[in-house]
Design a protein around this motif. Structure first.
Motif, short mmCIF file in Angstrom:
data_model
loop_
_atom_site.label_atom_id
_atom_site.label_comp_id
_atom_site.label_asym_id
_atom_site.label_seq_id
_atom_site.Cartn_x
_atom_site.Cartn_y
_atom_site.Cartn_z
N ASN A 183 -11.97 -37.93 18.28
CA ASN A 183 -11.82 -36.47 18.40
C ASN A 183 -13.27 -35.91 18.50
O ASN A 183 -14.03 -35.23 17.54
N PRO A 184 -13.85 -35.82 19.73
CA PRO A 184 -15.20 -35.49 19.89
C PRO A 184 -15.46 -33.91 19.69
O PRO A 184 -16.65 -33.47 19.45
N ASN A 185 -14.61 -33.18 19.80
CA ASN A 185 -14.64 -31.80 20.05
C ASN A 185 -13.90 -31.48 18.55
O ASN A 185 -12.48 -30.85 18.96
N PRO A 186 -14.28 -31.25 17.71
CA PRO A 186 -13.48 -30.82 16.29
C PRO A 186 -12.93 -29.29 16.20
O PRO A 186 -13.76 -28.55 16.94
N SER A 187 -12.15 -29.15 15.65
CA SER A 187 -11.50 -28.04 15.63
C SER A 187 -12.40 -27.06 14.70
O SER A 187 -13.15 -27.43 13.84
N MET B 294 -9.54 -40.64 8.86
CA MET B 294 -10.32 -41.70 9.55
C MET B 294 -10.03 -42.07 10.75
O MET B 294 -10.81 -42.51 11.88
N ILE B 295 -8.82 -42.30 11.05
CA ILE B 295 -8.20 -42.60 12.39
C ILE B 295 -8.13 -41.56 13.54
O ILE B 295 -8.66 -41.57 14.59
N ARG B 296 -7.45 -40.35 13.14
CA ARG B 296 -7.21 -39.46 14.17
C ARG B 296 -8.85 -38.46 14.30
O ARG B 296 -9.02 -37.85 15.43
N PHE B 297 -9.65 -38.35 13.19
CA PHE B 297 -10.66 -37.39 13.35
C PHE B 297 -11.90 -37.75 13.42
O PHE B 297 -12.99 -37.39 12.71
N ASN B 298 -12.22 -39.26 13.50
CA ASN B 298 -13.44 -39.73 13.81
C ASN B 298 -13.97 -39.23 14.93
O ASN B 298 -13.45 -38.73 15.79
N ALA B 299 -15.50 -39.67 15.15
CA ALA B 299 -16.13 -39.02 16.46
C ALA B 299 -15.72 -39.36 17.65
O ALA B 299 -15.72 -38.79 18.50
N LYS B 300 -15.35 -40.69 17.53
CA LYS B 300 -14.69 -41.39 18.95
C LYS B 300 -13.53 -40.69 19.30
O LYS B 300 -13.28 -40.50 20.63
#
Length: 286
Positions: free
Chosen positions: A80-84, A72-78
């Motif tokens: 991490n806008p460019n997901p792996s 929730m903290i590291r991979f939310n849209a804000k």
């Protein structure tokens, strides 16, 4: 004066701890959050397995909670806008397959051992046949001719007449009486619908099925009275179908058994007089 009060408290404590006080050996308690105290080897193992499982579950819950927080903290849209675009990770996939299997194996070994201990009836010292009815229990001692009786819940009026502080909705007129430190084989059936004989302190829970004779066992390690209830919805008075087991010494059991062959009411009366010599308890009218 103070010394006399301390002596009186000591006598009262000894009387209660010896099983002659008003406190029952085992029964549900208000706001209880754990299992009832164990009174048999099987229930001791149930307690151990519950604790063992608990300390396996806690790290798993914490681990999953930490992973969720990280996601929730590291991979939310804000953040991490460019997901792996990664879709596979062989090491991770092997790990999340093998680790749960190992955890299940660790749980399975003691679980199957406990299940076998519950289901494998050792050589019995006595047998009691338990029959469920709507809505009471019947007890027979097939090894002793003439010893059989029904056990019904005491109403509030009967408890008042009896002059007892036994728990409401659990107290009965006739308890099943067994000796301490003896293996008791239970043969459980029903005369009408499916019931379930449940005695938490003994680690016993077995369905009573019409036309079928199920077997289980227990070995009570402490004297006293133990309460249980029907644990299968069986009709309108399912909630008023308690069961009670009175565990006494071998000598008291033999005296009760001899008297019960002639008159269960008088046998119970004599047993209570022996157990509570200082009390004015009366048996409920039968």
């Amino acid at each position: 004066m103070g010394r006399d009060c301390l002596a009186l408290l000591a006598v009262a404590a000894a009387w209660i701890l010896s099983g002659n006080g008003a406190a029952q050996a085992s029964q549900p308690t208000s706001w209880g959050a754990s299992l009832q105290a164990a009174a048999s080897p099987v229930m001791e193992d149930v307690h151990w397995f519950g604790s063992f499982t608990f300390w396996i579950v806690i790290p798993i819950v914490l681990f999953v909670a930490i992973l969720l927080a990280i996601v929730m903290i590291r991979f939310n849209a804000k953040s991490n806008p460019n997901p792996s675009k990664t879709s596979h990770n062989t090491l991770l996939e092997v790990a999340w397959t093998v680790v749960p299997i190992l955890i299940l194996m660790v749980l399975a070994v003691p679980s199957f051992r406990l299940l076998y201990k519950q289901m494998e009836v050792p050589p019995a010292d006595l047998t009691v046949k338990v029959t469920g009815y709507q809505w009471y229990w019947g007890y027979e001692y097939p090894d002793f001719e003439g010893v059989s009786f029904d056990s019904l819940m005491l109403s509030d009026e009967e408890r008042t007449e009896k002059g007892t502080n036994e728990p409401r909705l659990l107290a009965v007129d006739n308890e099943m009486v067994v000796p301490v430190n003896k293996v008791v084989r239970l043969q459980i059936t029903s005369a009408d619908v499916i019931h379930s004989y449940a005695m938490p302190s003994m680690g016993v829970k077995m369905d009573a099925v019409p036309g079928r004779l199920n077997e289980t066992w227990f070995k009570a390690e402490r004297e006293g009275i133990y309460y249980g209830q029907c644990s299968e919805l069986c009709g309108k008075d399912h909630a008023f179908m308690p069961l009670a087991v009175r565990v006494v010494s071998e000598e008291q059991y033999q005296d009760w058994l001899t008297a019960a062959a002639d008159d269960v009411f008088e046998a119970n009366k004599a047993l209570r007089a022996d157990l509570y010599p200082q009390s004015n308890l009366k048996l409920a009218a039968q």
